[in-house]
Write a protein that holds these residues in place. Structure first.
Motif, short mmCIF file in Angstrom:
data_model
loop_
_atom_site.label_atom_id
_atom_site.label_comp_id
_atom_site.label_asym_id
_atom_site.label_seq_id
_atom_site.Cartn_x
_atom_site.Cartn_y
_atom_site.Cartn_z
N UNK A 1 8.64 6.31 -10.86
CA UNK A 1 7.21 6.53 -10.74
C UNK A 1 6.90 7.17 -9.41
N UNK A 2 5.74 7.81 -9.33
CA UNK A 2 5.34 8.49 -8.10
C UNK A 2 4.90 7.52 -7.01
N UNK A 3 4.58 6.30 -7.40
CA UNK A 3 4.11 5.32 -6.43
C UNK A 3 4.58 3.94 -6.83
N UNK A 4 4.74 3.07 -5.85
CA UNK A 4 5.12 1.68 -6.06
C UNK A 4 4.12 0.81 -5.31
N UNK B 1 -0.94 -14.81 4.06
CA UNK B 1 -1.92 -14.04 3.30
C UNK B 1 -1.17 -13.03 2.43
N UNK B 2 -1.86 -12.48 1.44
CA UNK B 2 -1.25 -11.54 0.51
C UNK B 2 -1.84 -10.16 0.72
N UNK B 3 -0.97 -9.14 0.70
CA UNK B 3 -1.40 -7.78 1.00
C UNK B 3 -0.90 -6.80 -0.05
N UNK B 4 -1.70 -5.78 -0.28
CA UNK B 4 -1.33 -4.64 -1.13
C UNK B 4 -0.90 -3.50 -0.22
N UNK B 5 0.33 -3.05 -0.41
CA UNK B 5 0.85 -1.95 0.41
C UNK B 5 1.49 -0.92 -0.51
N UNK B 6 0.78 0.15 -0.86
CA UNK B 6 1.36 1.17 -1.73
C UNK B 6 2.40 2.00 -0.99
N UNK B 7 3.43 2.43 -1.72
CA UNK B 7 4.45 3.28 -1.11
C UNK B 7 3.87 4.64 -0.72
N UNK B 8 2.88 5.11 -1.48
CA UNK B 8 2.19 6.37 -1.18
C UNK B 8 0.71 6.06 -0.99
N UNK B 9 0.16 6.50 0.11
CA UNK B 9 -1.24 6.21 0.45
C UNK B 9 -2.19 7.12 -0.31
N UNK B 10 -3.46 6.75 -0.39
CA UNK B 10 -4.42 7.55 -1.18
C UNK B 10 -4.50 9.02 -0.77
N UNK C 1 -2.02 10.84 0.03
CA UNK C 1 -0.76 11.51 -0.30
C UNK C 1 0.36 11.29 0.68
N UNK C 2 0.09 10.68 1.85
CA UNK C 2 1.15 10.40 2.82
C UNK C 2 2.02 9.24 2.34
N UNK C 3 3.30 9.30 2.66
CA UNK C 3 4.16 8.16 2.38
C UNK C 3 3.88 7.08 3.41
N UNK C 4 3.74 5.87 2.94
CA UNK C 4 3.52 4.73 3.82
C UNK C 4 4.79 4.45 4.61
N UNK D 1 16.59 -3.88 0.45
CA UNK D 1 16.04 -4.42 1.69
C UNK D 1 15.02 -3.42 2.19
N UNK D 2 13.78 -3.88 2.37
CA UNK D 2 12.68 -3.00 2.77
C UNK D 2 12.25 -3.31 4.20
N UNK D 3 11.97 -2.26 4.94
CA UNK D 3 11.42 -2.39 6.29
C UNK D 3 9.99 -1.88 6.29
N UNK D 4 9.07 -2.72 6.73
CA UNK D 4 7.67 -2.34 6.91
C UNK D 4 7.45 -2.10 8.39
N UNK D 5 7.18 -0.86 8.74
CA UNK D 5 7.07 -0.45 10.15
C UNK D 5 5.65 0.06 10.40
N UNK D 6 4.73 -0.87 10.63
CA UNK D 6 3.31 -0.55 10.71
C UNK D 6 2.83 0.12 9.41
N UNK D 7 3.22 -0.48 8.29
CA UNK D 7 2.80 0.04 6.98
C UNK D 7 1.34 -0.34 6.73
#
Length: 552
Positions: free
Chosen positions: A198-201, A220-229, A231-234, A254-260
């Protein structure tokens, strides 16, 4: 030796085990049409994947996962045929059919290729959480794309230092002036954490805000799309693909969130409660996976045992089919009893969840569905290897793969030991006893529907369960007895499911097989409840040993 969707058995179970006619708007003709087409689609598009995924490795290139072309093509066929929309709300582009139909389709997909089913399986839970917890803007942005299959989802809980103990979560979410958050931290064991289907996760991430309370109360729970609205990759990168015992076609990342960039879902400190809605849906889904894997093991075992001729029969003639030998029949009947009993149990809980009128029963049986069905899948796979003899240990007959794929189901979405503790230390003791009493009524209702011979066996098993329950409630904690109590409850729950199925055996696709499996469960498996109850009542105090016994 390929998997065959058990359409007739599934429809029989939906009718008599789950009693789907209780669902508002249930239409059996539509159910038949949908599942008939699902069986055809699975055979044509998904079944060929399973062997291929063992030989075509996943690739991690520049932080992105590339799946083999045949998996990408199969997903596109799945999406284009509209299967993701089955149970989605009409306002988001869904067909609004009962969720248990989607579960039946999931069983077919998981039977054909668990690796493929795992790629798509978490999205239904994400849809539920966003529907119940999201803002109108979040629902509008995410739900149509998730329902359509345009996007897929993950669940990001586990960290290197925080497995089952989510209170140790360290991922930080720093608030920003625009109301959003920046996530920083690492998550491991993320199924489908990255992929090119898919184009986004859509990543659902547990994290804590600065200064939040310690432990799970600060999550807390957060929504973090792989692609931002825009069009930039998160700022989310896949650091590695895990090399696993099984599920070789499913990327575990294994995922790294770097100021996502992310947005909170629900309120601050509500993360675990919100995520539990997704986790409980996922646990029922693991139960469906367990049914599917046990079904595959049973199918391949029956085919092999009917075709392999060895040894002499009772009349001295030989060689005879393996299924003429008593021990092989014992193993085949065990597989049949586990498959049908677990299928009826899991689908019934799914229906109760959708009806929403008996939440205490759903709460009590959710950990049982997850643990008992996944344990049954491993047991059925072990039996399949034994039935195949030396050939079972080889890759040629593909039964060793069932065991390798099934083994993780006892671990992910909450290890089965955790499910046992949840059942024996929380749900059993809940104030007012509503979950415990709801399950007792469920068994009593099944006894009323069951044939007289099953009614007596169920009554005995229920008395053993009551003795064990009383013993646990008289103590401060279940301890090592929790796992025995969970299996005892699972056997009784599956026995209740079998009571309903046996009462309708004349209408089963294979009446003789249904009666034989029901009798075997009743006579050879249900009596284990007495042994388990005695162990629970007696108790095993593993705390008396010093740490010296367990030190490395």
């Amino acid at each position: 030796m390929d998997y065959q969707s058990q359409l007739a058995s599934i429809l029989f179970t939906l009718r008599h085990g789950a009693q789907c006619a209780r669902l508002p708007g249930w239409d059996e003709d539509i159910a038949n049409q949908v599942l008939t087409e699902a069986a055809r689609f699975t055979a044509a598009e998904i079944d060929p994947l399973d062997g291929l995924t063992e030989r075509a490795p996943l690739v991690l290139e520049e932080g992105r996962v590339k799946l083999p072309p045949h998996i990408v093509a199969a997903y596109r066929a799945y999406r284009d045929a509209g299967w993701p929309t089955l149970a989605g709300a009409e306002e988001h582009g869904g067909q609004h059919l009962p969720h248990v139909l989607a579960s039946a389709v999931s069983e077919m997909l998981a039977g054909a290729s668990l690796s493929f089913q795992l790629l798509i399986g978490l999205t239904a839970g994400a849809i539920r959480v966003i529907t119940s917890s999201g803002t109108p803007e979040q629902r509008a942005a995410y739900l149509p794309r998730l329902v359509s299959g345009e996007w897929l989802s993950t669940m990001c809980l586990t960290e290197p230092q925080a497995g089952s103990d989510l209170g140790q979560t360290r991922t930080i979410a720093r608030p920003q002036a625009d109301g959003g958050y920046l996530l920083s931290g690492d998550k491991i064991f993320i199924s489908g954490g990255d992929q090119n289907l898919t184009d986004n996760i859509v990543h659902l991430v547990l994290a804590r805000t600065p200064g939040a309370a310690a432990g799970v109360k600060g999550l807390s729970l957060f929504l973090a799309p792989a692609v931002l609205p825009d069009g930039r990759r998160n700022a989310i990168a896949c650091l590695r693909l895990e090399e696993k015992m099984g599920l070789h076609g499913s990327p575990t990342c294994q995922l790294a969130f770097d100021d996502a960039e992310a947005r909170m879902l629900g309120g601050e400190g509500e993360g675990l409660a919100r995520m539990f809605e997704m986790m409980n849906a996922a646990r029922i889904e693991v139960g469906v996976q367990g049914v599917a894997l046990a079904e595959v093991a049973a199918q391949r075992s029956r085919i092999y045992a009917a075709g392999r001729r060895q040894g002499k029969g009772g009349d001295g003639a030989g060689p005879v089919p393996l299924h003429r030998h008593a021990d092989v029949r014992r193993m085949l009947l065990t597989q049949m009893a586990l498959v049908e009993g677990c299928r009826a149990l899991v689908y019934r809980v799914d229906v109760e969840h959708e009806l929403g009128a008996n939440q205490p029963l759903v709460d009590f049986l959710t950990p049982v569905c997850k643990a008992f069905a996944s344990d049954s899948a491993v047991e059925a796979a072990q039996l399949a290897i034994q039935i195949h003899g030396g050939y079972g240990y080889l890759t040629e007959y593909r039964v060793e793969q069932i065991l390798r794929d099934a083994r993780i189901t006892q671990i992910y979405e909450g290890a089965n030991g955790i499910q046992a503790i949840t059942l024996a230390d929380r749900l059993l003791r809940m104030a007012g006893g509503a979950p415990r009493e709801a399950f007792a009524r469920e068994v009593e209702d099944a006894m009323e529907a069951a044939p007289p011979v099953a009614r007596g066996a169920l009554g005995d098993a229920k008395r053993h369960w009551e003795d064990a329950s009383a013993a646990l409630m008289s103590r401060s904690g279940a301890g090592a007895a929790a796992i025995d109590y969970l299996r005892l409850t699972g056997l009784l729950a599956a026995g209740a499911a079998w009571g309903r199925l046996e009462a309708a055996a004349d209408q089963a696709p294979h009446p003789a097989r249904t009666r034989a499996a029901a009798a075997f469960f009743r006579e050879a498996m249900l009596p284990e409840c007495g042994h388990l109850a005695r162990r629970v009542v007696q108790g095993i105090d593993v705390g008396v040993h010093s740490d010296e016994v367990f030190n490395a």
